[in-house]
Design a protein around this motif. Structure first.
Motif, PDB file in Angstrom:
ATOM      1  N   SER A 214       0.891  -1.243   0.238  1.00  0.00           N
ATOM      2  CA  SER A 214      -0.082   0.068   0.056  1.00  0.00           C
ATOM      3  C   SER A 214       0.917   1.159  -0.049  1.00  0.00           C
ATOM      4  O   SER A 214       0.365   2.267  -0.762  1.00  0.00           O
ATOM      5  CB  SER A 214      -0.952   0.028   1.148  1.00  0.00           C
ATOM      6  N   GLY A 215       1.887   1.319   0.776  1.00  0.00           N
ATOM      7  CA  GLY A 215       2.913   2.239   0.610  1.00  0.00           C
ATOM      8  C   GLY A 215       3.496   2.471  -0.525  1.00  0.00           C
ATOM      9  O   GLY A 215       3.661   3.744  -1.041  1.00  0.00           O
ATOM     10  N   VAL A 216       3.824   1.492  -1.188  1.00  0.00           N
ATOM     11  CA  VAL A 216       4.401   1.642  -2.653  1.00  0.00           C
ATOM     12  C   VAL A 216       3.405   2.080  -3.667  1.00  0.00           C
ATOM     13  O   VAL A 216       3.862   3.273  -4.277  1.00  0.00           O
ATOM     14  CB  VAL A 216       4.897   0.209  -3.266  1.00  0.00           C
ATOM     15  N   PHE A 217       2.290   1.583  -3.768  1.00  0.00           N
ATOM     16  CA  PHE A 217       1.102   2.422  -4.429  1.00  0.00           C
ATOM     17  C   PHE A 217       0.836   3.882  -4.077  1.00  0.00           C
ATOM     18  O   PHE A 217       0.614   4.477  -5.255  1.00  0.00           O
ATOM     19  CB  PHE A 217      -0.216   1.314  -4.155  1.00  0.00           C
ATOM     20  N   ALA A 218       1.048   4.111  -2.831  1.00  0.00           N
ATOM     21  CA  ALA A 218       0.541   5.474  -2.527  1.00  0.00           C
ATOM     22  C   ALA A 218       1.965   6.384  -2.819  1.00  0.00           C
ATOM     23  O   ALA A 218       1.591   7.543  -3.428  1.00  0.00           O
ATOM     24  CB  ALA A 218       0.553   5.646  -0.833  1.00  0.00           C
ATOM     25  N   ALA A 219       3.063   6.145  -2.874  1.00  0.00           N
ATOM     26  CA  ALA A 219       4.213   6.575  -3.354  1.00  0.00           C
ATOM     27  C   ALA A 219       3.950   7.040  -5.020  1.00  0.00           C
ATOM     28  O   ALA A 219       4.309   8.044  -5.481  1.00  0.00           O
ATOM     29  CB  ALA A 219       5.375   5.790  -2.932  1.00  0.00           C
ATOM     30  N   ALA A 220       3.470   5.702  -5.625  1.00  0.00           N
ATOM     31  CA  ALA A 220       3.577   5.836  -7.063  1.00  0.00           C
ATOM     32  C   ALA A 220       2.199   7.015  -7.482  1.00  0.00           C
ATOM     33  O   ALA A 220       2.354   7.844  -8.238  1.00  0.00           O
ATOM     34  CB  ALA A 220       3.110   4.681  -7.701  1.00  0.00           C
ATOM     35  N   CYS A 221       1.135   6.954  -6.740  1.00  0.00           N
ATOM     36  CA  CYS A 221       0.246   7.717  -6.999  1.00  0.00           C
ATOM     37  C   CYS A 221       0.610   9.277  -6.623  1.00  0.00           C
ATOM     38  O   CYS A 221       0.365  10.325  -7.304  1.00  0.00           O
ATOM     39  CB  CYS A 221      -1.143   7.515  -6.219  1.00  0.00           C
ATOM     40  N   THR A 272       1.857   0.558 -12.439  1.00  0.00           N
ATOM     41  CA  THR A 272       1.599   0.917 -13.992  1.00  0.00           C
ATOM     42  C   THR A 272       0.175   1.603 -13.848  1.00  0.00           C
ATOM     43  O   THR A 272      -0.788   1.297 -13.651  1.00  0.00           O
ATOM     44  CB  THR A 272       1.585  -0.431 -14.832  1.00  0.00           C
ATOM     45  N   PHE A 273       0.438   2.995 -14.685  1.00  0.00           N
ATOM     46  CA  PHE A 273      -0.757   3.910 -14.894  1.00  0.00           C
ATOM     47  C   PHE A 273      -0.904   3.257 -16.538  1.00  0.00           C
ATOM     48  O   PHE A 273      -0.346   3.904 -17.381  1.00  0.00           O
ATOM     49  CB  PHE A 273      -0.381   5.109 -14.786  1.00  0.00           C
ATOM     50  N   PRO A 274      -1.855   2.510 -16.729  1.00  0.00           N
ATOM     51  CA  PRO A 274      -1.947   2.169 -18.217  1.00  0.00           C
ATOM     52  C   PRO A 274      -2.597   3.269 -19.019  1.00  0.00           C
ATOM     53  O   PRO A 274      -2.190   3.133 -20.287  1.00  0.00           O
ATOM     54  CB  PRO A 274      -2.705   0.961 -18.410  1.00  0.00           C
ATOM     55  N   ARG A 281      -8.040   2.505 -13.530  1.00  0.00           N
ATOM     56  CA  ARG A 281      -7.325   1.639 -12.384  1.00  0.00           C
ATOM     57  C   ARG A 281      -5.922   1.400 -12.729  1.00  0.00           C
ATOM     58  O   ARG A 281      -5.458   1.819 -13.808  1.00  0.00           O
ATOM     59  CB  ARG A 281      -7.894   0.257 -13.054  1.00  0.00           C
ATOM     60  N   VAL A 282      -5.371   1.319 -11.796  1.00  0.00           N
ATOM     61  CA  VAL A 282      -3.892   1.243 -11.573  1.00  0.00           C
ATOM     62  C   VAL A 282      -3.411  -0.050 -11.106  1.00  0.00           C
ATOM     63  O   VAL A 282      -3.961  -0.712 -10.120  1.00  0.00           O
ATOM     64  CB  VAL A 282      -3.252   2.266 -10.729  1.00  0.00           C
ATOM     65  N   TRP A 283      -2.475  -0.800 -11.628  1.00  0.00           N
ATOM     66  CA  TRP A 283      -2.052  -1.964 -11.563  1.00  0.00           C
ATOM     67  C   TRP A 283      -0.794  -2.001 -10.597  1.00  0.00           C
ATOM     68  O   TRP A 283       0.356  -1.348 -11.039  1.00  0.00           O
ATOM     69  CB  TRP A 283      -1.635  -2.625 -12.651  1.00  0.00           C
ATOM     70  N   SER A 284      -0.805  -2.877  -9.685  1.00  0.00           N
ATOM     71  CA  SER A 284       0.533  -3.008  -8.915  1.00  0.00           C
ATOM     72  C   SER A 284       0.792  -4.590  -8.726  1.00  0.00           C
ATOM     73  O   SER A 284      -0.051  -5.479  -8.662  1.00  0.00           O
ATOM     74  CB  SER A 284       0.001  -2.454  -7.603  1.00  0.00           C
ATOM     75  N   ARG A 285       2.098  -4.592  -8.972  1.00  0.00           N
ATOM     76  CA  ARG A 285       2.493  -6.054  -9.300  1.00  0.00           C
ATOM     77  C   ARG A 285       3.728  -6.319  -8.450  1.00  0.00           C
ATOM     78  O   ARG A 285       4.562  -5.685  -8.103  1.00  0.00           O
ATOM     79  CB  ARG A 285       3.106  -6.422 -10.812  1.00  0.00           C
TER      80      ARG A 285
END
Length: 298
Positions: A214-221, A272-274, A281-285
């Motif tokens: 969640s922290g990585v996803f938040a950082a990306a956003c 990834t922001f497609p 929708r944003v993909w997190s892998r």
């Protein structure tokens, strides 16, 4: 006795139990008992796979070591990989799981899981003044749990010996974050504009974890969409005339829309922001490893 699985997602470790088999005690109490390191199995959180009674049929509940129920992206990834490993879902086929952040699509494999998430519920610039006069500028991001993202100028700043002490102060800055917050620091890889190093202090664990999805996803956003061009640590000079952090712009919004994040575990997560910054929708892998299984004594 009840069966359990020990797993980790990019170094974020969990105990997973199948709630469909029944639990010996309320999940909040079970989390406090099982997640305590050295005295029990030890984990960053407890995952409970549940029947929803509707569509989607399965949900994943995550409990912090202190018993609080929260959304956990790495935990969702771990549960999806477990479903594949135990033959309950075919690898590579889309799966929908209910979570505290809503019903989320996942594409699970045996060692890696991608999850599609909506854009954050909120994303706003925020400054926090700590007791010693340190002003911290960052981006508050609600991704289903609260995250405060602070972008540093270079990777060496992530190695500051007091960084997690600062993170702990931010986590408990109740004037700025009434419910508390997780804190993620990010610094750019000077060799690659699409790669970032991250460290996260997790609420509920009350310490740094080796990875926080969640922290990585938040950082990306925050990097892609926070309404300011930079986020840096600022501080007043110390009595010796030194200062902590940088007082000028050190990080700009990245141009790449596939961002790689190097976690403290050495593992990597990719966001990834497609369709670009406004992707619905944003993909997190990220990777998942099932480590062991066993039986819990009553």
């Amino acid at each position: 006795m009840i069966s359990f699985v020990k797993l980790n997602a990019a170094g974020n470790d969990f105990v997973l139990v199948d709630g469909r088999e029944g639990l010996p005690e309320p999940p909040e109490e079970l989390a406090r008992r099982l997640c305590t390191r050295r005295l029990s199995l030890g984990a960053d959180g407890l995952l409970v796979v549940e029947e929803t009674g509707e569509l989607p049929p399965l949900g994943v509940a995550h409990y912090e070591p202190d018993g609080e129920r929260t959304f956990c992206l790495n935990g969702l990834r771990g549960a999806a990989a477990w479903l594949v490993a135990t033959g309950q879902h075919p690898p590579g086929e889309a799966l929908v799981l209910r979570s505290d952040a809503g019903d989320l699509d996942a594409i699970p494999g045996r060692a890696e899981v991608s999850v599609a998430l909506p854009q954050p519920r909120s994303l706003e610039r925020r400054s926090v003044l700590l007791e010693d006069g340190l002003l911290v500028l960052g981006c508050f991001v609600d991704v289903g749990n609260p995250q405060f993202v602070v972008v540093l100028g270079e990777p060496s700043e992530l190695e500051a010996p007091d960084l997690m002490d600062r993170a702990r102060e931010l986590r408990w800055a109740v004037d700025s974050f009434p419910g508390g917050t997780n804190v993620t620091f990010a610094a750019p890889d000077p060799a690659r504009e699409d790669r970032w190093y991250v460290r996260t202090y997790e609420r509920g664990v009350e310490d740094e974890t080796l990875s926080c999805g969640s922290g990585v996803f938040a950082a990306a956003c925050a990097l892609v969409g926070c309404p300011y061009p930079e986020a840096v640590l600022l501080s007043a000079p110390s009595p010796a005339g030194a200062s902590l952090g940088r007082s000028s712009a050190a990080a700009s919004r990245p141009s790449a829309l596939r961002l790689h994040f190097a976690c403290r575990s050495g593992e990597e997560q990719v966001v990834t922001f497609p369709e670009g910054p406004n992707s619905q929708r944003v993909w997190s892998r990220g990777p998942v490893q099932l480590v062991a299984g066993g039986q819990l004594w009553p």
